[in-house]
Design a protein around this motif. Structure first.
Motif, PDB file in Angstrom:
ATOM      1  N   GLU A  85       4.742   0.925  -9.823  1.00  0.00           N
ATOM      2  CA  GLU A  85       4.366   2.323  -9.599  1.00  0.00           C
ATOM      3  C   GLU A  85       3.815   2.503  -8.183  1.00  0.00           C
ATOM      4  O   GLU A  85       4.148   3.471  -7.490  1.00  0.00           O
ATOM      5  N   ASP A 113      -8.443   1.476  -3.953  1.00  0.00           N
ATOM      6  CA  ASP A 113      -8.680   1.516  -5.398  1.00  0.00           C
ATOM      7  C   ASP A 113      -9.851   0.578  -5.674  1.00  0.00           C
ATOM      8  O   ASP A 113      -9.657  -0.633  -5.791  1.00  0.00           O
ATOM      9  N   GLU A 135       1.152  -4.638 -17.495  1.00  0.00           N
ATOM     10  CA  GLU A 135       1.676  -4.112 -16.225  1.00  0.00           C
ATOM     11  C   GLU A 135       0.897  -2.927 -15.692  1.00  0.00           C
ATOM     12  O   GLU A 135       1.384  -2.173 -14.862  1.00  0.00           O
ATOM     13  N   MET A 193       1.128   7.290 -13.959  1.00  0.00           N
ATOM     14  CA  MET A 193       0.897   7.010 -12.538  1.00  0.00           C
ATOM     15  C   MET A 193       1.650   8.022 -11.668  1.00  0.00           C
ATOM     16  O   MET A 193       1.318   8.203 -10.499  1.00  0.00           O
ATOM     17  N   PHE A 242      -0.359   9.140  -8.467  1.00  0.00           N
ATOM     18  CA  PHE A 242       0.142   8.851  -7.129  1.00  0.00           C
ATOM     19  C   PHE A 242       0.729  10.086  -6.443  1.00  0.00           C
ATOM     20  O   PHE A 242       0.800  10.134  -5.217  1.00  0.00           O
TER      21      PHE A 242
HETATM   22  N1  ADE Z   1      -3.934   1.252 -12.071  1.00  0.00           N
HETATM   23  C1  ADE Z   1      -3.720   1.222 -13.381  1.00  0.00           C
HETATM   24  N2  ADE Z   1      -2.419   1.085 -13.661  1.00  0.00           N
HETATM   25  C2  ADE Z   1      -1.776   1.000 -12.472  1.00  0.00           C
HETATM   26  C3  ADE Z   1      -0.425   0.851 -12.124  1.00  0.00           C
HETATM   27  N3  ADE Z   1       0.538   0.756 -13.028  1.00  0.00           N
HETATM   28  N4  ADE Z   1      -0.142   0.805 -10.807  1.00  0.00           N
HETATM   29  C4  ADE Z   1      -1.125   0.897  -9.893  1.00  0.00           C
HETATM   30  N5  ADE Z   1      -2.407   1.051 -10.164  1.00  0.00           N
HETATM   31  C5  ADE Z   1      -2.746   1.103 -11.458  1.00  0.00           C
END
Ligand code: ADE
Length: 419
Positions: free
Chosen positions: A56, A125, A346, A353, A357
């Motif tokens: 993601e 993050d 994952e 996401m 994002f």
């Molecule tokens: N935080 C929690 N899940 C995520 C993901 N799939 N990709 C990036 N950051 C995350």
């Protein structure tokens, strides 16, 4: 020339397929990505990112490079990098410093490589990049246009930095967007935490007593999914009386951890604080209890206490450490107490996401478009961007909603209507 350190570039093709799968499930971000690629809206920008390197995240990073940015990325947890995705990103022209199983030293070395690229905009993050920039790269930090922060823990660290009068650039708290925390923190973590627990243990949740520490948005999602999977009892522990009351009204049992510790089969921490499970709790747990953490840092289950109570430990399955205590009881710690959803599974599914994002992407464009006009403080995501994402997400799901009539709009603006 791309710079990188990843586990194995040979995994790139597998990573590219994973990214393709994520792209299919992230229609909002893909739409924004296509629009921004045309005008190369981020051309000339160096973007430094410390994010979980997942499929993601790769979709976000590809959106940034398609819009013209040069991207440097490190992982935001030593155990969360998907090595095939990291390799694929190198092939896409991204500077990547991330592999699964980094030591603590290697983890910070990777973050430093990102800081040393002198980024114009930073994405984080958990705030480890923001903090390193403010501590050790003050010259770089003072030239940064702005940054974003993905998670609750990172936002509290940045607010503390701001309150101390030390913040050097504006930060958009992406975590605080409605289209982020209401979905990612709640439904994303709710599902992916159980995905991690189940992949690591393959236990049956039906019939179990699940204890959830913390009833913020993450805890709410985990408790909801524990009930959905058939847990016999879902017990919530809290320190905040309002949240505790919410948990009670949502139909969960609430009690102190000292009591819950004696009852639980599975414990999941989501407090954002240290030592939610510590010696006094470990001492009274049942033989066979399973301990997992869904909070950002591996401090919620206090591992030094577990270590000191144990006479031996062994890895019984991947991501499952069996601690045999001095009195013979066995406790099982998942993923070294790190984020169980990202270490043993994952992370959140792509669909959720997509919104998180899309928020990141729009926040970065906003910082670029408004550079030097955004005051140096921690900001919430502009509300119009939040609404735009919700609207686009509904559209991609084929869901239409009502609109206010002009009469209703007038009514909402008026103070004179009464009974
Ligand atoms: N935080 C929690 N899940 C995520 C993901 N799939 N990709 C990036 N950051 C995350």
């Amino acid at each position: 020339m791309v710079e990188y350190r990843v586990k194995d570039l040979g995994l790139a093709n597998q990573g590219l397929l994973k990214i393709e799968w994520a792209e299919r499930h992230m229609p909002v971000l893909m739409k924004l990505r296509e629009e921004s690629a045309v005008g190369k809206e981020l051309k000339g920008l160096t973007i430094g990112a410390v994010l979980h390197v997942t499929k993601e995240t790769a979709v976000l990073v590809k959106a940034l490079i398609n819009a013209g940015a040069d991207v440097w990325i490190a992982g935001s947890n030593p155990l969360s990098t998907q090595d095939d995705v990291a390799a694929a990103l190198v092939k896409c022209g991204v500077n990547v410093f991330a592999w699964r199983g980094e030591s603590s030293e290697e983890y910070y070395w990777c973050i430093r490589r990102v800081a040393e690229a002198s980024p114009d905009i930073v994405i984080d993050d958990g705030a480890d990049l923001h903090v390193i920039l403010h501590k050790d790269y003050v010259d770089v930090a003072s030239k940064i246009i702005g940054g974003t922060e993905e998670t609750t823990t990172g936002v509290s660290r940045l607010k503390a930095l701001e309150e101390a009068g030390l913040l050097k650039y504006p930060v958009i708290a992406v975590n605080n967007a409605y289209t982020k925390y209401l979905f990612d923190n709640r439904y994303g973590t709710g599902q992916s935490t159980f995905d991690g627990v189940l992949r690591a243990t393959n236990i049956l949740i039906a019939g179990k007593v699940v204890v959830v520490a913390g009833y913020g948005w993450v805890g709410k999602g985990i408790a909801l999914r524990a009930r959905g999977l058939g847990a016999r009892r879902v017990i919530v522990t809290e320190v905040n009386p309002i949240r505790a009351l919410e948990a009670v009204f949502d139909g969960f049992e609430v009690m102190p951890m000292t009591e819950a510790a004696k009852l639980g089969d599975v414990f999941i921490t989501a407090t954002g604080n240290i030592k939610a499970i510590r010696r006094e709790h470990l001492e009274s747990m049942r033989d066979g209890a399973i301990l997992a953490n869904a909070g950002h840092f591996n401090v919620e289950i206090w591992i030094p206490d577990l270590e000191s109570l144990a006479r031996s430990k062994r890895r019984i399955r991947e991501y499952v450490e069996e601690y045999t205590l001095i009195d013979g009881r066995k406790l099982y710690l998942l993923a070294d107490g790190r984020l169980v959803n990202l270490a043993a599974a994952e992370g959140h599914p792509s669909e959720v996401m997509d919104m998180s994002f899309a928020n990141q992407f729009l926040a970065i464009k906003y910082l670029r478009e408004n550079r030097s006009r955004v005051p140096v403080k921690v900001h919430n995501q502009p509300m119009e961007l939040d609404y735009l994402i919700a609207k686009l997400k509904l559209e991609t799901m084929g869901i239409t909603i009502d609109e206010l009539t002009s009469e209703q709009r007038e009514y909402m603006k008026s103070w004179s209507y009464g009974t």
